[in-house]
Enzyme design. Structure first.
Site, PDB file in Angstrom:
ATOM      1  CG  HIS A 103      -2.001   1.031   1.118  1.00 17.53           C
ATOM      2  ND1 HIS A 103      -1.757   2.362   1.360  1.00 17.53           N
ATOM      3  CD2 HIS A 103      -3.302   0.936   0.753  1.00 17.53           C
ATOM      4  CE1 HIS A 103      -2.887   3.041   1.161  1.00 17.53           C
ATOM      5  NE2 HIS A 103      -3.830   2.201   0.788  1.00 17.53           N
ATOM      6  CD  GLU A 170      -5.251   1.324  -3.309  1.00 19.36           C
ATOM      7  OE1 GLU A 170      -6.436   1.447  -2.990  1.00 19.36           O
ATOM      8  OE2 GLU A 170      -4.329   1.313  -2.485  1.00 19.36           O
TER       9      GLU A 170
HETATM   10  P1  PGA Z   1      -9.614   5.982  -0.125  1.00 16.81           P
HETATM   11  O1  PGA Z   1      -8.466   4.913   0.245  1.00 16.81           O
HETATM   12  O2  PGA Z   1     -10.778   5.195  -0.655  1.00 16.81           O
HETATM   13  O3  PGA Z   1      -9.915   6.675   1.165  1.00 16.81           O
HETATM   14  O4  PGA Z   1      -9.033   6.881  -1.161  1.00 16.81           O
HETATM   15  C1  PGA Z   1      -8.148   3.877  -0.628  1.00 16.81           C
HETATM   16  C2  PGA Z   1      -6.926   3.140  -0.166  1.00 16.81           C
HETATM   17  O5  PGA Z   1      -6.075   3.687   0.517  1.00 16.81           O
HETATM   18  O6  PGA Z   1      -6.752   1.980  -0.459  1.00 16.81           O
END
Ligand code: PGA
Length: 250
Positions: A103, A170
């Site tokens: 992450h 992401e």
């Molecule tokens: P968010 O977080 O939906 O608050 O943008 C997503 C993540 O960190 O995986």
């Protein structure tokens, strides 16, 4: 099969209200996806894990009962003097089915590609799954280096016998910011990721994460190649999260 992952991060969530709000929404929804159509994974903090797993085990609601629990991180080490870290062996022994790795919030804190790979290898040794996250920063996006950056992250991870079980794209600039990546941006990353996976003969669902909400879920899920989403902020309320889930069709 589609996938929806809740990442609660280090937020405090009232577990009773989350459960009640989630179940009330599911019960009032006419066509909530069935467990064989949508796999729901919840990544809570480890302190909530025991209470959550008891709630899930004892639940009479078929959807809630089928939620799978994962961790948010795992140590790359086996055991020993690593204060605050949690091993893959421990995750498995308490019944967690996997963990997020890579992450961006952890990469920012020092998890480089090699550490993320080692974490993947440790999960694999225990036979539990990973949700492998990749994503570029705004700087990389703006300097037109997105493709090579993502390819490097993928190549550094997919080696020896390690590969993603679920892969979440992401973009860092879209996480927790409310800034949504536009569908073209998501589509270009996803097609590149799928091409890479196909070349390596890796069969793995590709998810999107970054400010996903009940408002934009339909648009995101309509991007070709997307198998689900990883949700942070909008997963903290059981009703909102169930609302997002209700919109995902297999
Ligand atoms: P968010 O977080 O939906 O608050 O943008 C997503 C993540 O960190 O995986």
């Amino acid at each position: 099969m589609k996938y929806l992952i809740a990442n609660w991060k280090m937020n405090s969530v009232d577990l009773d209200s989350w459960e009640n709000n989630f179940i009330n929404y599911v019960n009032s929804s006419k066509s909530f996806p069935k467990p064989h159509e949508l796999k729901i994974v919840l990544c809570s903090n480890l302190y909530d894990f025991y209470v959550l797993s008891e709630k899930i085990k004892n639940s009479k609601n078929d959807i809630f009962k089928n939620i799978t629990l994962y961790a948010q991180d795992v140590s790359q080490h086996e055991e020993g003097a690593f204060t605050g870290q949690v091993s893959s062996k421990f995750l498995k022994s308490v019944g967690l089915k996997g963990s997020i790795i890579g992450h961006s919030e952890l990469r920012e804190n020092g998890d480089d590609d090699e550490i993320v790979f080692e974490k993947g290898a440790k999960l694999k040794e225990e036979g539990i799954s990973n949700i492998f996250c990749i994503g570029e920063s705004l700087k990389i996006l703006e300097s037109n280096k997105k493709k090579s950056f993502l390819l490097n992250q993928l190549t550094a991870f997919c080696k020896k016998n390690v590969f993603p079980d679920l892969l979440a794209y992401e973009p860092i600039w879209a996480i927790g910011t409310g800034k949504e990546a536009d569908p073209e941006n998501i589509a270009s990353a996803v097609s590149m990721i799928i091409e890479f996976l196909e070349k390596k003969k890796i069969n793995c669902p590709v998810l999107y994460g970054g400010s996903v909400s009940s408002r934009n879920i339909l648009e995101i899920m309509s991007v070709s190649g997307i198998d689900g989403c990883l949700v942070g902020n909008s997963s903290l309320d059981g009703e909102q999260f169930a609302n997002i889930a209700s919109k995902i069709k297999s």
